[in-house]
Design a protein around this motif. Structure first.
Motif, PDB file in Angstrom:
ATOM      1  N   GLN A 346       1.091  -1.175   0.173  1.00 32.72           N
ATOM      2  CA  GLN A 346       0.027  -0.203  -0.100  1.00 32.72           C
ATOM      3  C   GLN A 346       0.796   1.342  -0.251  1.00 32.72           C
ATOM      4  O   GLN A 346       0.981   2.298  -0.742  1.00 32.72           O
ATOM      5  N   ASN A 347       1.686   1.644   1.073  1.00 31.43           N
ATOM      6  CA  ASN A 347       2.621   2.498   1.455  1.00 31.43           C
ATOM      7  C   ASN A 347       3.788   1.896   1.064  1.00 31.43           C
ATOM      8  O   ASN A 347       4.567   1.320   1.889  1.00 31.43           O
ATOM      9  N   PRO A 348       4.575   2.117  -0.561  1.00 33.07           N
ATOM     10  CA  PRO A 348       6.143   1.962  -0.750  1.00 33.07           C
ATOM     11  C   PRO A 348       7.624   3.086  -0.316  1.00 33.07           C
ATOM     12  O   PRO A 348       6.583   3.796   0.643  1.00 33.07           O
ATOM     13  N   LEU A 349       8.407   2.004   0.478  1.00 33.54           N
ATOM     14  CA  LEU A 349       9.382   2.725   1.294  1.00 33.54           C
ATOM     15  C   LEU A 349      10.187   3.829   0.899  1.00 33.54           C
ATOM     16  O   LEU A 349      10.367   4.056   0.834  1.00 33.54           O
ATOM     17  N   SER A 350      10.123   2.999  -0.543  1.00 39.67           N
ATOM     18  CA  SER A 350      10.624   5.216  -1.249  1.00 39.67           C
ATOM     19  C   SER A 350      10.422   5.230  -3.000  1.00 39.67           C
ATOM     20  O   SER A 350       9.549   4.083  -2.980  1.00 39.67           O
ATOM     21  N   VAL A 351      10.597   6.229  -2.845  1.00 41.24           N
ATOM     22  CA  VAL A 351       9.897   5.829  -4.731  1.00 41.24           C
ATOM     23  C   VAL A 351      11.136   6.524  -5.637  1.00 41.24           C
ATOM     24  O   VAL A 351      11.931   7.698  -5.058  1.00 41.24           O
ATOM     25  N   TYR A 786       2.465  12.128   6.607  1.00 41.66           N
ATOM     26  CA  TYR A 786       3.796  10.019   6.403  1.00 41.66           C
ATOM     27  C   TYR A 786       2.935   9.397   7.151  1.00 41.66           C
ATOM     28  O   TYR A 786       3.533   8.730   7.061  1.00 41.66           O
ATOM     29  N   GLU A 787       2.575   9.911   8.705  1.00 35.54           N
ATOM     30  CA  GLU A 787       2.362   8.741   9.297  1.00 35.54           C
ATOM     31  C   GLU A 787       1.387   7.742   8.694  1.00 35.54           C
ATOM     32  O   GLU A 787       1.473   6.836   8.472  1.00 35.54           O
ATOM     33  N   GLN A 788       0.147   8.528   7.550  1.00 34.66           N
ATOM     34  CA  GLN A 788      -0.651   7.654   7.175  1.00 34.66           C
ATOM     35  C   GLN A 788      -0.103   6.992   5.560  1.00 34.66           C
ATOM     36  O   GLN A 788      -0.767   5.758   5.563  1.00 34.66           O
ATOM     37  N   ASP A 789      -0.342   7.933   4.740  1.00 32.13           N
ATOM     38  CA  ASP A 789       0.148   7.553   3.754  1.00 32.13           C
ATOM     39  C   ASP A 789       1.779   6.744   3.385  1.00 32.13           C
ATOM     40  O   ASP A 789       2.443   6.641   2.046  1.00 32.13           O
ATOM     41  N   GLY A 790       2.725   6.905   4.396  1.00 29.65           N
ATOM     42  CA  GLY A 790       3.885   6.291   3.913  1.00 29.65           C
ATOM     43  C   GLY A 790       5.022   8.105   4.096  1.00 29.65           C
ATOM     44  O   GLY A 790       5.448   9.265   3.409  1.00 29.65           O
ATOM     45  N   GLU A 791       6.466   7.395   4.165  1.00 32.70           N
ATOM     46  CA  GLU A 791       7.076   8.592   5.017  1.00 32.70           C
ATOM     47  C   GLU A 791       8.278   9.087   2.861  1.00 32.70           C
ATOM     48  O   GLU A 791       9.087   9.782   2.881  1.00 32.70           O
TER      49      GLU A 791
END
Length: 946
Positions: A346-351, A786-791
């Motif tokens: 769901q939420n990627p670690l990095s892009v 960031y907490e909900q959708d990812g850092e």
């Protein structure tokens, strides 16, 4: 007629059967990029050759081979690792599967490149060993993978399956696909991956139930022997396709798969429906016929994003997934997202790309295919070129290099930027420093150093910052309340006749000094009285002179009593303090220019009554307005923004005004300054109007710890109207967080008008005005996002924006200030109070005369009476004592008489002569005590004569 039709058909037949090879689309029909730790290669059908880069991977080191004489259309290729230490740095081998465009014959080729023959980026000679695999049948897909042992290669095509021995350059197994899968309908492979023991692939298979429909199957094959083992079907409608579309190349039918032998898992990407499936591969049984595949989890990506266009394993816990069309950033239409495989995707670690690893083209690029090995990222990009993001050691990252080769762009190595660190090897980005840590940058950082305990050091800090230099302050405060006592008479009475508890209050208390004066007067009176009592001539002489002087100074008795002159000294002390208080109180208006109260224990005392109210700026009856309104509307504003603890430079800053119907207006006259701490940037610019929306843009990767917003404007004096200088600052930050990538602040402006009435009747009313900015809605933190959708969102923004919306309220705040007492009234009431003091002393004398003096006389009489009673009691006691002595004497006398009578009887006769002598015996003369109360006569005898 029939002969003519037959001839026409003979002419049209070769035209209809001509195969069109799209050499401009290197994504079609297979995978033409591959790499390992020794080199990378890209097969270019348009150029009829390949582009190769050798390790270490740095920009501008590629080598291109072109051979226009070979009419081979390359479908897929893969690299072979050279384990020969003697030739590994010079000889590089890769294999490819291709179709000769003139004959449709399929060839397997082993190509060996000698690095030393690459001159000026061009390779003129290579070693090519071609092996004919299939005759005269056009293939839509041909997929090739080298087995990790580097000895064999597997090929799956529309018509056949091939196992090829690379070392010996020979075919091990070649079987038509119908026989290989034991399936009577066509199977069109779309993606494969291999391990040392099995091949896993995905394909479209024509349904045996409905030949017009193709369904997706996932199959597993054994390598030795090379045979099909098992497969599963995706029966849902979203995984089905028409047979016509499934059997021909279409980018919408793209599929990808990647296996992880350690985890016995595979990921399968199907971008048409934006889905990625996690598969379990069961190959633990020694009986290979029992090997099977199961679907563990299904994850969906963003709609219409091409989620799963390409997939790869980074390590045993992390996967990379290519999104074909995300359309979120300007630098790329595609992205590579990294996920932890053990939780839902769901939420990627990095892009990738991100604000640290941008792709700086004049156009937005699209990624077609992705290859990953040893944490190196290799991408096939639209317009027939490739991008390599090499893996970097801890403390370093790969960043864009502005100059690339014609076909290949390779990122270069660079230390982590300020405020970030990297503690692992990989192509990824440097992550933000935790709160209370810092990294000044310019050198590799595998961890962030600690900040001082008392410094401002949020996430992404560069250095220690002291916020004492960037404090908030305002100019407009709440108008004071009117005092509880607003009568001057009450105020002066309370001040004169009270004594505070502090030392200062005692020293300035009029009653204290008056008491001392009265005590001094009493001492003088006592001395003069004692001099009279004891008839001291020196004191009496001076006493008469003093009485004359004191009578002349008698304010209370109008010269009648010298004691009144003594009390006049106490009255003079009270007069002095009264006049001091009046003079000081007169200076306590208006509050803007008055200082502290010196003549009272209450230093906050003011000669002012206050009132305030919200008003609408209506015109006066004559149609005019107060000039102060025009002065406020014409005051120019200047805004300053202090970006605290940031690595941004002035070249990264732009200011714009957002207006409806217009993209934006760039604000000129921007002044930019780096503060002495080297981590704070100050941007100052004039505002064209009061009400507007202004936006600060900070381009790049820079984090901002906090921001101080200042609004300033010059003051001016115009007659009785004064426009106050505007200078207010507000510090905005979130504890242990950075400023949000998109921050908004609203400011509401309110006019504050101070109307000050004159101290003298008929004087000029003074007006002063100032803008009172009020911070409204604030959105400066993305922590919840960031907490909900990812850092990862922290690293994908192209810029940081800070938008300030300034509006003006339609009403104004009117503060009215009026004196409690004006000058003439102050003088009159002070004189009245002085007469009151005299009357108080006169009343005190009158009360003493009427009450005190009679009481004193009564006291003295009572005291004299008590003294007399004591003396009388003493006399009575003495009399009783004498009486008791007389009784004792009488008893003794009787005894003597008795004895005498006895002797007289015996010697009567002999005593006749002696009687004459007894006449001479002196007896005590009796007396009467005149001081006894009853005047009783008592006879006292002198016992010594008896």
């Amino acid at each position: 007629m029939c002969i003519g039709i037959f001839i026409l058909l003979l002419i049209l037949k070769p035209i209809v059967c001509v195969i069109v090879y799209d050499t401009s689309d290197d994504n079609a029909h297979g995978v033409r990029i591959a790499g390992n730790d020794q080199f990378i290669v890209y097969g270019m059908n348009l150029a009829m050759g390949f582009d190769i880069n050798f390790a270490p991977f740095v920009p501008l080191t590629d080598c291109v081979y072109v051979n226009q004489s070979r009419d081979f259309y390359v479908y897929s290729l893969d690299v072979v690792f050279n384990n020969d230490n003697n030739t590994s740095d010079q000889l590089f081998t890769f294999v490819q599967i291709s179709e000769q465009m003139s004959t449709q014959n399929v060839y397997f080729s082993i190509i060996t490149v000698n690095k030393s023959l690459c001159i000026n980026g061009t390779m003129s000679t290579v070693s090519i060993r071609d092996t004919l695999i299939w005759n005269g049948t056009h293939q839509e897909y041909m997929l090739l993978k080298v087995v990790p042992s580097q000895k064999y290669a597997c090929v799956f095509a529309d018509s056949f399956a091939l196992m090829f021995d690379i070392v010996n350059n020979e075919i091990i197994e070649l079987t038509d696909l119908y026989t290989f899968f034991s399936y009577p309908y066509p199977i069109i492979p779309h993606a494969i991956d291999v391990t040392d023991t099995y091949v896993i692939g995905v394909a479209y298979a024509i349904s045996y139930i409905n030949p017009n429909i193709a369904i997706i199957i996932t199959y597993i094959c054994e390598l030795q022997p090379f045979r099909s083992i098992n497969y599963i079907t995706m029966d849902s409608d979203e995984f089905s396709q028409t047979a016509a579309l499934a059997t021909t190349y279409n980018i919408a039918n793209q599929m990808s798969i990647a296996a992880n032998n350690e985890r016995q898992m595979a990921i399968f990407g199907f971008p048409l429906v934006n889905v990625v499936l996690l598969l379990n591969i069961n190959t633990t049984s020694t009986n290979t016929s029992q090997w099977n595949i199961n679907i563990m989890r299904t994850d969906y990506g963003p709609p219409n994003s091409g989620f799963g266009q390409s997939v790869a394993w980074i390590d045993d816990k992390t996967v990379a997934i290519l999104l074909y069309s995300i359309n979120s950033r300007s630098w790329s239409q595609s992205e590579v997202w990294t996920f932890a495989v053990d939780i839902p995707l769901q939420n990627p670690l990095s892009v990738f790309p991100n604000n640290q690893q941008i792709i700086d083209f004049e156009f937005s690029v699209t990624f077609f295919q992705m290859v990953l090995w040893s944490n190196n990222l290799y991408l096939l990009v639209i317009y027939n070129f490739v991008i390599l993001v090499p893996s970097q050691a801890p403390g370093y990252q790969s960043i864009w290099y502005d100059y690339g080769d014609f076909y290949a762009y390779i990122f270069q190595s660079a230390p982590c930027p300020s405020g970030t660190y990297k503690n692992e090897t990989g192509y990824g980005i440097c992550t933000i420093c935790p709160s209370q840590t810092k990294n000044p940058g310019n050198e590799p950082s595998i961890e962030c150093s600690s900040c001082l305990s008392n410094s401002f050091c949020p996430l992404g800090s560069i250095d220690d910052v002291t916020l004492i230099n960037y404090t908030s302050y305002i100019q407009t405060f709440a108008y004071p309340n009117s005092p509880d006592t607003n009568s001057y008479d009450d105020i002066i009475v309370q001040n004169v006749f009270t004594i505070g508890q502090s030392v200062r209050c005692l020293i300035i208390a009029p009653l204290f000094w008056t008491s001392l004066a009265i005590a001094l007067c009493f001492i003088i009176w006592f001395i003069m009285t004692m001099g009279k009592v004891f008839n001291c001539q020196t004191i009496v002489r001076h006493r008469d002179n003093a009485k004359k002087i004191l009578k002349n100074t008698d304010i209370v008795g109008e010269g009648e009593r010298w004691i009144g002159g003594l009390s006049s000294f106490a009255i003079a002390v009270l007069f002095g303090f009264t006049f001091w208080f009046a003079a000081d109180y007169h200076q306590l208006y208006p509050i803007e220019t008055s200082g502290p109260m010196h003549a009272s224990c209450d230093t906050t005392m003011r000669n002012a009554n206050f009132d305030n109210a919200l008003q609408l700026p209506l015109s006066n009856p004559d149609g005019s307005r107060w000039p102060i309104f025009d002065m406020l509307d014409a005051q120019p504003f200047t805004m300053s923004l202090d970006l605290i603890n940031t690595g941004a430079d002035c070249e990264n800053i732009t200011i714009q005004q957002n207006k409806p119907g217009v993209k934006y207006l760039t604000l000129s006259n921007l002044s930019c300054l780096i503060q002495p701490d080297d981590v704070t940037l100050t941007a100052t610019f004039p505002l064209p109007v009061h009400q507007l929306e202004v936006q600060l843009n900070v381009s790049g990767i820079y984090f901002i710890g906090g921001i101080r917003l200042c609004l300033r404007g010059p003051g001016i004096i115009n007659g009785s109207s004064t426009l106050q200088t505007l200078d207010t600052c507000t510090l905005l930050f979130t504890t242990n967080e950075t400023l949000a990538r998109t921050s908004t602040v609203s400011i509401s402006l309110i006019k504050v008008i101070n109307q000050t009435s004159p101290l003298q009747i008929g004087g000029t009313t003074i007006y002063s005005g100032r803008w009172a900015p009020t911070i409204g809605e604030i959105s400066i933190s993305d922590s919840l996002v960031y907490e909900q959708d990812g850092e990862y969102l922290r690293y994908i923004s192209e810029r940081t924006t800070f938008t300030v919306t300034i509006s003006e309220q339609p009403f104004f705040l009117q503060n009215d200030q009026q004196p409690i007492i004006r000058t003439s009234e102050l003088a009159f009431h002070t004189l009245l109070f002085c007469t009151l003091i005299i009357e108080l002393f006169a009343m005190a004398f009158l009360l003493f005369k009427l009450i005190g003096k009679p009481l004193i006389h009564l006291f003295l009489r009572c005291r004299n009476k008590k003294t007399k009673d004591k003396h009388k009691q003493k006399n009575i006691h003495d009399t009783k004592k004498r009486q008791s002595s007389l009784v004792l004497s009488t008893i003794e006398l009787r005894h003597l008489f008795r004895h005498y009578n006895q002797n007289q009887k015996k010697q009567r006769r002999q005593q006749k002569q002696k009687q004459k002598e007894e006449k001479d015996i002196v007896y005590s003369i009796p007396y009467i005590s005149s001081d006894l109360p009853h005047r009783n006569d008592e006879i006292y005898w002198d016992r010594t004569k008896i």
